[in-house]
Write an enzyme that holds these catalytic residues in place. Structure first.
Site, PDB file in Angstrom:
ATOM      1  N   HIS A 172      41.134  26.525  89.483  1.00  0.00           N
ATOM      2  CA  HIS A 172      41.882  27.206  90.544  1.00  0.00           C
ATOM      3  C   HIS A 172      40.957  27.404  91.745  1.00  0.00           C
ATOM      4  CE1 HIS A 172      44.246  29.895  92.823  1.00  0.00           C
ATOM      5  NE2 HIS A 172      43.589  30.983  92.483  1.00  0.00           N
ATOM      6  N   CYS A 229      48.663  32.930  90.483  1.00  0.00           N
ATOM      7  CA  CYS A 229      47.848  31.718  90.679  1.00  0.00           C
ATOM      8  C   CYS A 229      47.791  30.847  89.428  1.00  0.00           C
ATOM      9  CB  CYS A 229      46.438  32.083  91.105  1.00  0.00           C
ATOM     10  SG  CYS A 229      46.392  33.039  92.619  1.00  0.00           S
ATOM     11  N   ASN A 263      42.915  29.670  99.190  1.00  0.00           N
ATOM     12  CA  ASN A 263      43.594  29.925  97.913  1.00  0.00           C
ATOM     13  C   ASN A 263      45.112  29.793  98.114  1.00  0.00           C
ATOM     14  OD1 ASN A 263      44.721  30.988  95.595  1.00  0.00           O
ATOM     15  ND2 ASN A 263      43.396  32.788  95.514  1.00  0.00           N
TER      16      ASN A 263
HETATM   17  O1  UT7 Z   1      43.683  33.817  93.120  1.00  0.00           O
HETATM   18  C1  UT7 Z   1      43.526  34.981  92.372  1.00  0.00           C
HETATM   19  C2  UT7 Z   1      42.145  35.243  92.183  1.00  0.00           C
HETATM   20  N1  UT7 Z   1      41.506  35.740  93.370  1.00  0.00           N
HETATM   21  C3  UT7 Z   1      40.233  35.754  93.378  1.00  0.00           C
HETATM   22  O2  UT7 Z   1      39.683  35.270  92.421  1.00  0.00           O
HETATM   23  C4  UT7 Z   1      39.458  36.407  94.490  1.00  0.00           C
HETATM   24  C5  UT7 Z   1      38.320  37.151  93.861  1.00  0.00           C
HETATM   25  N2  UT7 Z   1      37.431  37.841  94.754  1.00  0.00           N
HETATM   26  C6  UT7 Z   1      36.649  37.251  95.693  1.00  0.00           C
HETATM   27  O3  UT7 Z   1      36.761  36.074  95.927  1.00  0.00           O
HETATM   28  C7  UT7 Z   1      35.598  38.085  96.372  1.00  0.00           C
HETATM   29  O4  UT7 Z   1      35.476  39.324  95.717  1.00  0.00           O
HETATM   30  C8  UT7 Z   1      35.859  38.341  97.872  1.00  0.00           C
HETATM   31  C9  UT7 Z   1      35.669  37.062  98.650  1.00  0.00           C
HETATM   32  C10 UT7 Z   1      37.257  38.877  98.080  1.00  0.00           C
HETATM   33  C11 UT7 Z   1      34.867  39.359  98.409  1.00  0.00           C
HETATM   34  O5  UT7 Z   1      33.544  38.948  98.167  1.00  0.00           O
HETATM   35  P1  UT7 Z   1      32.468  39.990  97.600  1.00  0.00           P
HETATM   36  O6  UT7 Z   1      31.162  39.299  97.569  1.00  0.00           O
HETATM   37  O7  UT7 Z   1      33.015  40.499  96.298  1.00  0.00           O
HETATM   38  O8  UT7 Z   1      32.450  41.067  98.715  1.00  0.00           O
HETATM   39  P2  UT7 Z   1      32.696  42.642  98.572  1.00  0.00           P
HETATM   40  O9  UT7 Z   1      34.045  42.953  98.127  1.00  0.00           O
HETATM   41  O10 UT7 Z   1      31.552  43.178  97.822  1.00  0.00           O
HETATM   42  O11 UT7 Z   1      32.551  43.115 100.064  1.00  0.00           O
HETATM   43  C12 UT7 Z   1      31.310  43.151 100.670  1.00  0.00           C
HETATM   44  C13 UT7 Z   1      31.436  43.697 102.078  1.00  0.00           C
HETATM   45  C14 UT7 Z   1      32.241  44.976 102.198  1.00  0.00           C
HETATM   46  O12 UT7 Z   1      31.585  45.796 103.115  1.00  0.00           O
HETATM   47  P3  UT7 Z   1      30.726  47.065 102.626  1.00  0.00           P
HETATM   48  O13 UT7 Z   1      31.712  47.948 101.933  1.00  0.00           O
HETATM   49  O14 UT7 Z   1      29.682  46.492 101.719  1.00  0.00           O
HETATM   50  O15 UT7 Z   1      30.199  47.609 103.903  1.00  0.00           O
HETATM   51  C15 UT7 Z   1      33.554  44.511 102.796  1.00  0.00           C
HETATM   52  O16 UT7 Z   1      34.147  45.502 103.603  1.00  0.00           O
HETATM   53  O17 UT7 Z   1      32.095  42.727 102.900  1.00  0.00           O
HETATM   54  C16 UT7 Z   1      33.105  43.373 103.655  1.00  0.00           C
HETATM   55  N3  UT7 Z   1      34.157  42.401 103.921  1.00  0.00           N
HETATM   56  C17 UT7 Z   1      34.129  41.584 105.002  1.00  0.00           C
HETATM   57  N4  UT7 Z   1      33.243  41.441 105.998  1.00  0.00           N
HETATM   58  C18 UT7 Z   1      33.510  40.490 106.923  1.00  0.00           C
HETATM   59  C19 UT7 Z   1      35.262  42.151 103.209  1.00  0.00           C
HETATM   60  N5  UT7 Z   1      35.984  41.176 103.794  1.00  0.00           N
HETATM   61  C20 UT7 Z   1      35.300  40.799 104.892  1.00  0.00           C
HETATM   62  C21 UT7 Z   1      35.517  39.849 105.901  1.00  0.00           C
HETATM   63  N6  UT7 Z   1      34.605  39.722 106.883  1.00  0.00           N
HETATM   64  N7  UT7 Z   1      36.603  39.049 105.906  1.00  0.00           N
END
Ligand code: UT7
Length: 337
Positions: free
Chosen positions: A264, A124, A294
């Site tokens: 980004h 990215c 993204n």
């Molecule tokens: O371009 C390169 C750089 N990329 C990035 O910068 C991306 C960086 N990361 C992020 O943007 C975020 O970490 C995410 C959007 C990917 C995730 O957000 P988060 O607030 O960090 O969520 P999390 O990983 O803590 O997940 C929370 C919950 C999990 O469930 P449990 O384990 O708490 O029960 C996931 O399984 O959300 C669940 N989850 C979803 N639920 C519904 C993950 N993806 C989804 C989804 N829909 N699509």
């Protein structure tokens, strides 16, 4: 050697962005569409990422096709013809194929016969890495006209069964023409960084020399992007804030002097956190993540084109671009437009 009045560094040839362009494929994939594909909700995607929809390339549209269309618009904007281009750099992690380079395929599509061509890979962060490389070619008098493109068909490396990642990415391309214009404004500084100790936070393990394609690699879904979202998020905010701060310091600028910050576009929450920690107002920070998701190396290139076309950036404005991606890699650039 003369010193640049703003950076205090040796005054090299000015490098100006003389044209920008972008291309987004026509097909829109909404959050509602994704609700039918994986166990997710539009509300979860919106609140956790700020993304409402993303564009998806047609099956017969490869990264070089997206890059070509963005490049054509950038050349038109710069009022130059393809035979004036001396170097093409494509930043991508989704090349048409491992080789030849996507840049060579774009050269052929454009008919830019005089141009040398190569790809670079900084995920990215690719567009800012490519911009930095291109600027050095212009500053050193090696080339006068360089075409820099960030282009991705992320949909080709997404695991459409993994809700953690498939909701985040989109396809698209953005391009910029870099030229020496002695009387014009230009690129003031670029800062790049990397941390290979965190390479496994965001990767695609299959298809390279470490793990060539095999029945097993396909069965283990190794030809898809994988990400530790939480750790990537934390690293993204920290790295983008320090890269932007370093770029501002190098130019003796404060954030209030920047007209437009183009971060980004990975996640609205990352963008807001970076903006807040830099002390930027909401009006200063350019955001289009809701529309495109993204788009990796294309992200800031598309945003730059949109910011110029919508007059969020006008001649003389100071623009700060800041990126972060797999590698890990990061970077920032300041341009006097
Ligand atoms: O371009 C390169 C750089 N990329 C990035 O910068 C991306 C960086 N990361 C992020 O943007 C975020 O970490 C995410 C959007 C990917 C995730 O957000 P988060 O607030 O960090 O969520 P999390 O990983 O803590 O997940 C929370 C919950 C999990 O469930 P449990 O384990 O708490 O029960 C996931 O399984 O959300 C669940 N989850 C979803 N639920 C519904 C993950 N993806 C989804 C989804 N829909 N699509």
């Amino acid at each position: 050697m003369m010193k640049h009045p703003r950076t205090g560094r040796p005054h090299l040839r000015t490098v100006s962005i003389t044209g920008v362009g972008s291309y987004l494929p026509a097909r829109v994939l909404t959050n509602q569409d994704l609700e039918k594909m994986v166990s997710t909700t539009s509300e979860w995607i919106m609140t956790r990422t700020g993304i409402e929809q993303r564009r998806i390339a047609a099956p017969d549209e490869a990264t070089s096709d997206l890059a070509f269309l963005a490049a054509k618009r950038a050349l038109h904007d710069a009022r130059i013809t393809p035979d004036q281009v001396e170097l093409i750099i494509v930043a991508t992690i989704t090349p048409d194929m491992l080789f030849p380079s996507t840049a060579c395929l774009v050269q052929q599509k454009l008919g830019a016969h005089r141009a040398a061509a190569f790809d670079i890979e900084a995920a990215c962060s690719g567009f800012i890495y490519a911009l930095d490389i291109a600027a050095h070619f212009v500053q050193s008098h090696t080339y006068d006209t360089v075409l820099v493109i960030g282009a991705e068909k992320m949909s080709s490396v997404i695991d459409w069964k993994d809700r953690n990642t498939c909701v985040l990415f989109g396809d698209g391309a953005g391009a910029a023409v870099l030229q020496n214009r002695p009387t014009a404004h230009g690129l003031l500084t670029t800062c790049l960084g990397a941390d290979g100790t965190k390479a496994t936070l965001l990767d695609m393990p299959g298809g390279g020399s470490a793990c060539p394609a095999s029945v097993e690699s396909v069965e283990k879904r190794m030809h898809f992007l994988r990400m530790d979202g939480k750790e990537t998020f934390k690293n993204a905010v920290n790295a983008m804030v320090s890269a932007a701060t370093e770029a501002l310091d190098r130019c003796g600028l404060s954030i209030s002097q920047i007209r437009c910050v183009i971060p980004h576009q990975a996640n609205q929450r990352i963008i807001s956190a970076v903006g807040e920690r830099l002390g930027a107002t909401e009006e200063q920070v350019f955001v289009n993540v809701a529309k495109y998701g993204n788009t990796s190396a294309a992200s800031v290139a598309i945003a730059l084109d949109e910011a110029v076309r919508t007059e969020r950036i006008r001649r003389g404005d100071l623009v700060l671009m800041v990126v972060f991606g797999a590698g890990l890699t990061w970077g920032a650039a300041i341009i006097e437009w």
